[in-house]
Write a protein that holds these residues in place. Structure first.
Motif, PDB file in Angstrom:
ATOM      1  N   LEU A   1     -14.163 -40.485 -98.244  1.00  0.00           N
ATOM      2  CA  LEU A   1     -13.524 -40.146 -99.510  1.00  0.00           C
ATOM      3  C   LEU A   1     -14.359 -40.597-100.709  1.00  0.00           C
ATOM      4  CD1 LEU A   1      -9.815 -41.159 -98.712  1.00  0.00           C
ATOM      5  CD2 LEU A   1     -10.850 -38.879 -98.546  1.00  0.00           C
ATOM      6  N   GLN A   2     -14.347 -39.793-101.731  1.00  0.00           N
ATOM      7  CA  GLN A   2     -14.914 -40.030-103.054  1.00  0.00           C
ATOM      8  C   GLN A   2     -16.413 -40.351-102.987  1.00  0.00           C
ATOM      9  OE1 GLN A   2     -11.951 -41.373-105.855  1.00  0.00           O
ATOM     10  NE2 GLN A   2     -13.469 -42.551-106.988  1.00  0.00           N
TER      11      GLN A   2
ATOM     12  N   GLU B   1      -5.512 -40.672 -93.689  1.00  0.00           N
ATOM     13  CA  GLU B   1      -6.253 -40.070 -94.799  1.00  0.00           C
ATOM     14  C   GLU B   1      -5.406 -40.037 -96.068  1.00  0.00           C
ATOM     15  OE1 GLU B   1      -9.043 -36.211 -95.892  1.00  0.00           O
ATOM     16  OE2 GLU B   1      -8.179 -36.414 -93.889  1.00  0.00           O
TER      17      GLU B   1
ATOM     18  N   GLN C   1      -6.281 -41.971 -99.545  1.00  0.00           N
ATOM     19  CA  GLN C   1      -6.328 -41.281-100.836  1.00  0.00           C
ATOM     20  C   GLN C   1      -5.429 -41.966-101.860  1.00  0.00           C
ATOM     21  OE1 GLN C   1      -5.266 -37.338 -99.494  1.00  0.00           O
ATOM     22  NE2 GLN C   1      -7.406 -36.670 -99.382  1.00  0.00           N
TER      23      GLN C   1
END
Length: 323
Positions: free
Chosen positions: A65-66, A18, A22
């Protein structure tokens, strides 16, 4: 490190991954190279600064993510799913004899590639081969063929995948070139349903909407011997997985597939909607989304993110250890 053993998958560090993901998102944030696909009006309208990244492990663990929840047109990544469906129905030998398994060395919509090989498509992952593959789906009629493909996409994504009427209308109104390819396939006896119906269903399969997490679940199924780790259902027989991954390695990023194999060494598939799927066998799958494309139709930021993650994690099927 070569990822071929279940023990390596079991010892996988998700917290580390993770952080690496990121970092890849941050590193790619200022990359404004490329542009949205413009030949399909709908794709040109997608906000170009979007970026999503997701991972699903063979155990069903998920990292999101995002903008990973943004729904985008799956486009050519759908070719992998229909390839899997036809392998399940007809077997590898039949598909190989009718479609082949060789990179064309030409653009994904090349007519010349067909002409040079007497009208036979060379791979299911270019448009000619994908239309032929759609025509091989065992179906009563056009609508049955389409419903089977849509249902299979939903099973792989473990989600209710839907057709975007806006994308489909945009693509159906601009698919003259693909219709010509379908007629060329008919003229050489290399299409196995009515050609315009095959082209219509092919266009529809490219017009469904996935988010990045759903796409990663598709890849995780391929990484897990055909068993979807999110649903626990066996969707693809294990003996068909190597054929699918081989096609992805050879032709998954079109003209840059060889460069991708050289630099990343993982089977992947891109789509002009901005999606990019990468499979790490026995470990899981990475999926990225960002709509700006390079000249060959591959997501610019998607490639940058997945390449950074794979290289940082040491994921490469061609790596080996000293013994």
């Amino acid at each position: 490190m070569s990822f071929v053993s279940q023990s390596q998958a079991n010892s996988f560090n998700h917290e580390q991954l993770e952080k690496v993901m990121q970092q890849a998102l941050v590193s790619s944030a200022d990359n404004t190279d490329g542009e949205n696909a413009s030949y399909i009006p709908y794709l040109a309208s997608v906000p170009s600064d979007l970026a999503g990244l997701a991972f699903v492990s063979v155990h069903g663990d998920e990292i999101v993510l995002q903008d990973a929840d943004f729904k985008f047109a799956i486009e050519s990544i759908s070719k992998v799913m229909t390839l899997a469906l036809v392998l399940e129905q007809s077997g590898a030998e039949d598909l190989h004899s009718k479609v082949g398994a060789e990179p064309t060395g030409m653009p994904f919509n090349s007519v010349l590639a067909l002409e040079l090989h007497q009208g036979k498509p060379l791979t299911p992952l270019v448009n000619a081969g994908a239309i032929a593959t759609v025509s091989m789906v065992e179906a009563y009629n056009c609508e049955d063929r389409w419903q089977q493909i849509l249902a299979f996409q939903s099973q792989l994504a473990n989600s209710n995948i839907e057709l975007s009427q806006a994308v489909n209308q945009s693509e159906q109104s601009t698919n003259t070139h693909n219709r010509a390819i379908a007629l060329l396939l008919e003229s050489s006896g290399c299409i196995y349903s009515e050609p315009m119906q095959a082209c219509d269903v092919y266009t529809r399969q490219c017009s469904t909407l996935f988010n990045t997490l759903e796409l990663a679940r598709v890849g995780a199924t391929l990484a897990n011997g055909g068993l979807n780790p999110s649903s626990g259902k066996q969707l693809i027989q294990p003996e068909n997985i190597p054929h699918i991954l081989a096609e992805m390695m050879m032709e998954g990023l079109y003209d840059t597939s060889g460069d991708w194999a050289y630099d990343v060494g993982l089977p992947s598939k891109s789509g002009v909607g901005g999606g990019l799927l990468t499979v790490i066998p026995n470990v899981g799958a990475l999926a990225a989304f960002s709509p700006r494309l390079d000249p060959f139709g591959n997501s610019v930021r998607g490639q940058q993110m997945i390449k950074q993650v794979a290289q940082t994690m040491g994921w490469n099927l061609f790596s080996s250890q000293q013994h």
